[in-house]
Design an enzyme around this catalytic site. Structure first.
Site, PDB file in Angstrom:
ATOM      1  N   GLY A  73      47.469 -16.775  -3.417  1.00 43.79           N
ATOM      2  CA  GLY A  73      47.480 -15.775  -4.580  1.00 43.79           C
ATOM      3  C   GLY A  73      45.991 -15.967  -5.102  1.00 43.79           C
TER       4      GLY A  73
ATOM      5  CB  CYS B  39      53.327 -11.338 -10.557  1.00 46.05           C
ATOM      6  SG  CYS B  39      52.044 -11.982  -9.333  1.00 46.05           S
TER       7      CYS B  39
END
Length: 302
Positions: A46, A129
């Protein structure tokens, strides 16, 4: 030899096997052990708009047939990625998929904007997230939120957008349809399943974060089921992941409706797991007299 090429959002992969975000870095460490040129794609760890330190330790715990992790998406940020990681990946004849993470809409869009004119083939958006503006609830758990964030990112992105879905929802099909409605070009699933491990002797949580994401062989049947359900619900391509360890696991995903597969936790046990999977798929197709890997995608549908 069978034709392993697969088409993903207009991008041709030499084979359907790629790495799963967060398990392969940007390939630097693994390049010492395997030939990255053989992979269908490398999916990066990420990337956020600024460096993230991640969660406190301990943040990894072994569990039967898998592991828990609470790394917290630690990453050096987009500046370092563009200066160091992307030039490294450009040395190899493989597609590059950048996983994007963020705590707010603005953080996602900052990274997507920075990647617009970079040599990146596709974007994978991690919507597991925590949305800080919504009290830490993951972006990917509410259909309206999924459609909204997908639409925003599509308005900014130059590359095709893959939305990475969380399994920690009531209906994966509903979430998938919301992402498709928002304009997603493809979906990837599943992300990790939330779990917990307690040390009974110390009477304490094994992870400092208390909970972590469970991955590995134990989650594979859940992932196959969700890939199948999603394939029945949407018309866009799917990247199947979650416990893929052997070539049989990969073929299962393809038969269930995945266009490509990602290898994650298996990389930690065997750096060459992805290459063995490619060879195994090829042997399987040859043995069954199947000319193209695309011929088995979604073949199990009733």
């Amino acid at each position: 030899m069978a034709d392993l090429r697969t088409e993903l959002c207009g991008v041709t992969l030499k084979n359907p096997v790629m790495t799963a975000s967060g398990t392969f870095g940007s390939g630097m460490e693994y390049s010492e052990f395997i030939d990255l040129n053989r992979l269908g794609a490398v999916v990066t760890k990420g990337v956020a708009d600024k460096p993230w330190p991640g969660n406190p330790t301990p943040r990894v715990a072994e569990v039967p047939s898998g592991m828990l992790n609470a790394i917290g998406l630690q990453n050096p940020g987009i500046d370092t990625f563009l200066e160091r990681d992307l030039p490294f990946l450009q040395q190899y004849d493989t597609k590059v998929i950048v996983n994007v993470c963020g705590h707010s809409e603005e953080e996602y869009l900052n990274v997507v904007d920075r990647l617009r004119d970079q040599p990146v083939d596709l974007l994978e958006i991690n919507i597991s997230c925590p949305n800080v503006r919504e009290g830490g609830i993951a972006f990917g758990t509410d259909p309206n939120g999924v459609e909204h964030i997908t639409s925003l990112i599509k308005d900014h992105a130059k590359q095709p957008v893959i939305m990475k879905l969380s399994p920690n929802v009531t209906s994966i099909a509903e979430i998938a349809r919301a992402a498709e409605a928002g304009g997603a070009d493809a979906l990837s699933l599943i992300n990790t399943i939330t779990g917990m491990k307690i040390d009974v002797e110390r009477q304490k949580f094994l992870l400092a974060n208390k909970t972590g994401g469970m991955s590995g062989p134990a989650v594979h049947p859940v992932a196959v089921r969700m890939v199948y359900e999603t394939a029945q619900a949407v018309s866009i391509p799917i990247i199947g992941m979650g416990g893929n360890t052997t070539w049989q696991d990969a073929v299962e995903m393809l038969l269930a409706g995945a266009t490509a597969v990602s290898v994650g936790t298996a990389n930690f046990m065997d750096p060459a797991a992805s290459l063995k999977m490619i060879d195994g798929i090829n042997d399987y197709l040859d043995r069954h007299g199947i000319e193209k890997v695309s011929d088995i995608i979604g073949k199990v549908h009733s």
